[in-house]
Scaffold this active site. Structure first.
Site, mmCIF file in Angstrom:
data_model
loop_
_atom_site.group_PDB
_atom_site.id
_atom_site.type_symbol
_atom_site.label_atom_id
_atom_site.label_comp_id
_atom_site.label_asym_id
_atom_site.label_seq_id
_atom_site.Cartn_x
_atom_site.Cartn_y
_atom_site.Cartn_z
ATOM 1 N N LYS A 130 0.811 -0.893 -0.023
ATOM 2 C CA LYS A 130 0.004 0.059 0.039
ATOM 3 C C LYS A 130 0.912 1.158 0.070
ATOM 4 O O LYS A 130 2.074 1.228 0.564
ATOM 5 C CB LYS A 130 -1.074 -0.119 1.278
ATOM 6 C CG LYS A 130 -1.817 0.883 1.213
ATOM 7 C CD LYS A 130 -3.372 0.218 0.610
ATOM 8 C CE LYS A 130 -4.311 1.095 0.255
ATOM 9 N NZ LYS A 130 -5.486 0.282 -0.294
ATOM 10 N N ASP A 170 -6.903 4.170 -4.564
ATOM 11 C CA ASP A 170 -7.794 4.100 -3.257
ATOM 12 C C ASP A 170 -8.266 5.351 -2.882
ATOM 13 O O ASP A 170 -8.509 6.294 -3.977
ATOM 14 C CB ASP A 170 -6.584 3.844 -2.355
ATOM 15 C CG ASP A 170 -7.314 3.214 -0.897
ATOM 16 O OD1 ASP A 170 -7.911 2.069 -0.924
ATOM 17 O OD2 ASP A 170 -7.318 4.017 -0.007
#
Ligand code: NDP
Ligand code: 2IT
Length: 450
Positions: A130, A170
């Site tokens: 991430k 995201d």
């Protein structure tokens, strides 16, 4: 859980907390997983001997970097960029990039940790990662966003690659941002490769990727309801958020004959008792994706209620779809949902329910699909985008949607396999954590000290 297991969880967590001070969201995510896994690990001592859990909570690599860019006034701005390369044991690091002012190391580590298990659940060969930045795209011009993205990618490009690490969208990173980042990567490397997913169709993207997280979360809800002989037809649904995941959650709910009645953003929520229909949703998509306005405008446009500064969990519903951000449903919200007759929560967002809220759902034995299972359709379809990029052949909408649907059915089966308790209740938290863990853990052991 027995007292001995409790002690073991607490001992393990004490070490994680001491080593990663202040990273509260990371502690929260790890604790939830370790609580599920501890009994399983005690029964399977090989995982203990090989210190699999100890290794899994330590990222393979963390990259933190300066992102300088020029705003429209010619002034220098400096943000912080991150990429957490958590685990590459079953495939290249894979996971989104969050652009939001709250981004910090602990938040990205929680997301990367969750991503490892989520990606494993998809059955596709993807490791977990991430990244992102504390940059706030809100209120910035397109040119400012472009300059930020170019600067961000200039540094990030040194650490990623189609076979190494494949970022995606995201919060705050949508098609526009992926485009600017992809363009910069291509200029720097002189390579047109599938280094990012969530790309536009014209340049290597996959049909259904924009829809995938929201559709997947609803497909997962369908599977959960089917275990009790139910379906979504006529169900009143609350949805939070009004970004990518929320929009396509609402779209699929409408298609299946459910009645979504709320959407939200960080300013508050709208409640439309008549239901958000296709036409209203198209208006929301234009508002959010093109005009980049606030959800309160919906209330003015369609003459319904806007509740400022609140989340939608007080609205009576049959099913709830938290699709905005972490810790957006607390213990009281969970109690209210259940008191109002809500029997299903399917998490489009990552870790939207606090640990206390989860306890409330499980005590009440409602159908609760945690994010790492329920929202895995997004990254799964990113995996399908990677496959199409490798083949240099696009699949049709129907083909990708069918594959996404089947993957969600399979994830549900995995949760049932590992999460069904003695009384028949399906504990999806346990099922997803154990189901995601096994493949990663066994691969780790097979690959030696990695
Ligand atoms: P978007 O940026 O498209 O939308 C985010 C939405 O959530 C916006 O409505 C935003 O409101 C709201 N929101 C964000 N932060 C907060 C906050 N701190 N408090 C209240 N509301 C907030 O993001 P996505 O839809 O892509 O992501 C939503 C969630 O889904 C995240 O948890 C993400 O990690 C998760 N997810 C996303 C996937 C994807 O493929 N995109 C895949 C799997 C999970 P505002 O505009 O006011 O900030
Ligand atoms: O949290 C997530 O799974 C995502 N933001 C999507 C990641 C991806 O690589 O598609």
């Amino acid at each position: 859980m027995s007292d001995i297991l409790d002690v073991k969880v607490n001992e393990f967590m004490a070490k994680v907390i001491a080593k990663n001070p202040g990273e509260t969201e990371f502690h929260q995510a790890v604790k939830e997983v370790v609580e599920s896994l501890m009994p399983f690990i005690e029964e399977n001592p090989k995982y203990k001997q090989h210190k699999v859990l100890e290794r899994m909570v330590e990222p393979e690599r963390v990259i933190i970097f300066r992102v300088p860019w020029l705003d429209d006034n010619g002034e220098i701005q400096v943000n912080r960029g991150f990429r957490i390369q958590m685990s590459s044991v079953i495939g290249p690091f894979k996971g989104g990039l969050r652009l939001h002012p709250t981004v910090n190391l602990g938040i990205l580590k929680f997301l990367a940790f969750e991503q490892v298990l989520k990606n494993s659940l998809t059955t596709l060969p993807m490791g977990g990662g991430k990244g992102g930045s504390d940059f706030d795209p809100k209120g910035k011009s397109d040119n400012e966003v472009m300059r930020f993205c170019q600067s961000f990618m200039t540094e990030l490009s040194k650490y990623i690659g189609a076979d190494t690490d494949v970022p995606a969208g995201d919060i705050g990173t949508g098609g526009r941002e992926i485009g600017y980042m992809f363009g910069q990567y291509k200029r720097l490397r002189n390579e047109f490769v599938g280094v990012l997913t969530g790309k536009s169709l014209e340049w290597g993207g996959s049909l259904i990727r924009p829809e995938a997280t929201g559709y997947g979360s609803v497909y997962f809800a369908q599977e959960m309801l089917a275990t009790r002989g139910g379906n979504l037809k006529g169900k009143v649904c609350t949805v939070s958020g009004s970004g990518n995941v929320a929009q396509y959650t609402v779209e699929k709910l409408i298609q299946l004959g459910a009645k979504p009645v709320t959407m939200s953003d960080s300013s508050g929520y709208i409640y439309d008792p008549a239901g958000i229909d296709t036409e209203k949703l198209a208006w929301v998509m234009e508002l959010k994706n093109i005009r980049r306005g606030r959800i309160s405008e919906y209330a003015e446009k369609f003459g319904c209620e806007f509740v400022a500064g609140k989340t939608p969990w007080g609205v009576k519903c049959d099913c709830a779809f938290p699709s905005a951000t972490q810790n957006e449903v607390n213990e009281n919200d969970a109690k209210t949902l259940i008191a109002n007759g809500c029997s299903l929560v399917s998490e489009g967002a990552n870790m939207p329910s606090t640990p206390d809220a989860i306890e409330v759902y499980i005590k009440a034995k409602i159908l609760y699909g945690p994010g790492k299972a329920a929202n895995a359709g997004g990254v799964a379809t990113s995996g399908l985008e990677m496959t199409q990029n490798s083949m240099r052949l696009p699949w049709s909408r129907e083909e990708v949607d069918a594959k996404l649907h089947q993957i969600m059915i399979n994830i549900h089966k995995t949760c049932v396999k590992y999460g069904t308790e003695a009384d028949g209740y399906i504990n999806y938290v346990k099922g997803a954590n154990i189901g995601g863990f096994i493949k990663v853990a066994d691969s780790m052991i097979a690959q030696g000290l990695v």
